[in-house]
Design a protein around this motif. Structure first.
Motif, PDB file in Angstrom:
ATOM      1  N   ASN A   7       0.844  -1.201   0.000  1.00  0.00           N
ATOM      2  CA  ASN A   7       0.000   0.000   0.000  1.00  0.00           C
ATOM      3  C   ASN A   7       0.875   1.245   0.000  1.00  0.00           C
ATOM      4  O   ASN A   7       1.840   1.337   0.760  1.00  0.00           O
ATOM      5  CB  ASN A   7      -0.905   0.010   1.235  1.00  0.00           C
ATOM      6  N   ASN A  34      -4.771   7.764  -2.864  1.00  0.00           N
ATOM      7  CA  ASN A  34      -4.507   9.182  -3.097  1.00  0.00           C
ATOM      8  C   ASN A  34      -5.425  10.024  -2.214  1.00  0.00           C
ATOM      9  O   ASN A  34      -6.580  10.272  -2.543  1.00  0.00           O
ATOM     10  CB  ASN A  34      -4.735   9.499  -4.580  1.00  0.00           C
ATOM     11  N   LEU A  45      -2.138   9.041 -11.895  1.00  0.00           N
ATOM     12  CA  LEU A  45      -2.872   8.900 -10.643  1.00  0.00           C
ATOM     13  C   LEU A  45      -4.319   8.488 -10.894  1.00  0.00           C
ATOM     14  O   LEU A  45      -4.890   7.674 -10.172  1.00  0.00           O
ATOM     15  CB  LEU A  45      -2.835  10.210  -9.855  1.00  0.00           C
ATOM     16  N   ASN A  59      -4.333   4.779 -11.747  1.00  0.00           N
ATOM     17  CA  ASN A  59      -3.692   3.815 -10.857  1.00  0.00           C
ATOM     18  C   ASN A  59      -3.959   4.000  -9.366  1.00  0.00           C
ATOM     19  O   ASN A  59      -3.346   3.316  -8.549  1.00  0.00           O
ATOM     20  CB  ASN A  59      -2.174   3.833 -11.080  1.00  0.00           C
ATOM     21  N   SER A  60      -4.819   4.934  -8.987  1.00  0.00           N
ATOM     22  CA  SER A  60      -5.037   5.145  -7.561  1.00  0.00           C
ATOM     23  C   SER A  60      -6.518   5.272  -7.228  1.00  0.00           C
ATOM     24  O   SER A  60      -7.355   5.501  -8.104  1.00  0.00           O
ATOM     25  CB  SER A  60      -4.290   6.399  -7.089  1.00  0.00           C
ATOM     26  N   TYR A  61      -6.817   5.099  -5.949  1.00  0.00           N
ATOM     27  CA  TYR A  61      -8.149   5.361  -5.430  1.00  0.00           C
ATOM     28  C   TYR A  61      -8.168   6.762  -4.847  1.00  0.00           C
ATOM     29  O   TYR A  61      -7.196   7.207  -4.223  1.00  0.00           O
ATOM     30  CB  TYR A  61      -8.514   4.349  -4.348  1.00  0.00           C
ATOM     31  N   VAL A  75      -2.473   2.079  -4.567  1.00  0.00           N
ATOM     32  CA  VAL A  75      -2.125   3.493  -4.346  1.00  0.00           C
ATOM     33  C   VAL A  75      -3.365   4.226  -3.839  1.00  0.00           C
ATOM     34  O   VAL A  75      -4.411   4.246  -4.493  1.00  0.00           O
ATOM     35  CB  VAL A  75      -1.612   4.153  -5.641  1.00  0.00           C
TER      36      VAL A  75
END
Length: 245
Positions: A60, A82, A110, A113-115, A80
Motif C-alpha cells: 500500500n 490518493n 494517478l 492507478n489510484s483510489y 495506491v
C-alpha cells in the motif's frame, strides 16, 4: 485503515523528501501513528536506498500530492491511495489551463492507478474530471485532516481555545493560494481577505456581529507570510474574526 480494514498492518514507513522534515521529524512523529499501537514505525528519506526498497516492497502506498517520488517504481501490484490534500474548488489537472504535458501525465497516472476520496457527489465529479478517473474509483468519505477536528476530545480543546460557545455559528475560511497573483505584485490586488472589488468591510463586520458569527481565517501556506506582513490592510483583530497561522 487500522480501524476498518480486514487486513493486518504490521509496518508503517513515512517517506520524506525535503530537509525540513529531516530537521523536524522528531517533533512531529506523534502525528503519524498512535504510539500505543504495536505497529513498527520507520522514517526514511525517499531518495535513499532504504526508502526506495520500502517503495518496492510495500503493498500500500499513500500519497497526498501529484508529484510521486519514484513513481516509475510503482506497479499495478501496488494499491495506491490518493488522499490529495483538500477538496478542490479551483481547477486542477485536466481542467486546469496552461499546464505542461508532464504535469498532465502525473494526473493521468494517478487517475488510472489510484483510489481517490471525496466529501460529496459534487467533489466526486470534480475529482473525476480533474484526474480523468473512473467514478467507481472515488469513494465518498470524510477527510482525515478535518475529521480529526470533530473528535470529541480535540474539538473540546478547539472550543475552549476560540471560545466557540459564545457564537451562534462558526465559519472556517481556508482559501487556496491566489495563483494569478504570482506573476504580479500581490499588494495592489490585496484589498481584503476575499480579493473582491465590491467588498464592503463595514457591512461584512456588521453582518458578523448581527448574526453572532465567528470567522476563523487560515490562509494557504504560500500566502501566510504575506498576510502576516500586511495585517494592517485588513482588521484581523475584530472580535468576530480570528486569524490563525
Amino acid at each position: 485503515m487500522l480501524t476498518h480494514s480486514e487486513h493486518k498492518f504490521n509496518n508503517f514507513v513515512f517517506l520524506y523528501k525535503n530537509k525540513w522534515w529531516k530537521r523536524n521529524l522528531k517533533n512531529y512523529k506523534h502525528l503519524f501513528l498512535d504510539t500505543n499501537t504495536d505497529i513498527k514505525c520507520e522514517y526514511k528519506p525517499v531518495n535513499s536506498i532504504s526508502g526506495l526498497w520500502s517503495i518496492l516492497t510495500s503493498k500500500n502506498y499513500v500519497i497526498n500530492e501529484r508529484f510521486l517520488p519514484h513513481m516509475n517504481y510503482l506497479s499495478n501490484k501496488h494499491i495506491v491511495i490518493n488522499l490529495w490534500h483538500g477538496m478542490t474548488i479551483k481547477t486542477i489537472g485536466y481542467i486546469e489551463k496552461h499546464i505542461s504535458q508532464t504535469i498532465k501525465d502525473n494526473y493521468k497516472w494517478l487517475g488510472e492507478n489510484s483510489y481517490l476520496f471525496a466529501t460529496s457527489d459534487i467533489f466526486k465529479a470534480l475529482l473525476s474530471n480533474s484526474f480523468m478517473t473512473e467514478p467507481n474509483k472515488i469513494f465518498i468519505t470524510g477527510q482525515p485532516k478535518t475529521d480529526c477536528i470533530l473528535d470529541n476530545d480535540k474539538f473540546n480543546k478547539v472550543k475552549k481555545l476560540f471560545n466557540l460557545e459564545k457564537y451562534n455559528k462558526v465559519i472556517l475560511y481556508t482559501p487556496t493560494y491566489k495563483e494569478f497573483c504570482r506573476a504580479e505584485d500581490i499588494k495592489p490586488m490585496f484589498k481584503n481577505i476575499f480579493y473582491c472589488d465590491d467588498y464592503n468591510e463595514n457591512d461584512f463586520y456588521s453582518y458578523l456581529e448581527k448574526n453572532n458569527i465567528l470567522l476563523i481565517f487560515k490562509p494557504h501556506l504560500f500566502d501566510e507570510s504575506f498576510y502576516e506582513r500586511t495585517q494592517g490592510l485588513v482588521n484581523f483583530e475584530h472580535s468576530n474574526i480570528k486569524f490563525i497561522n
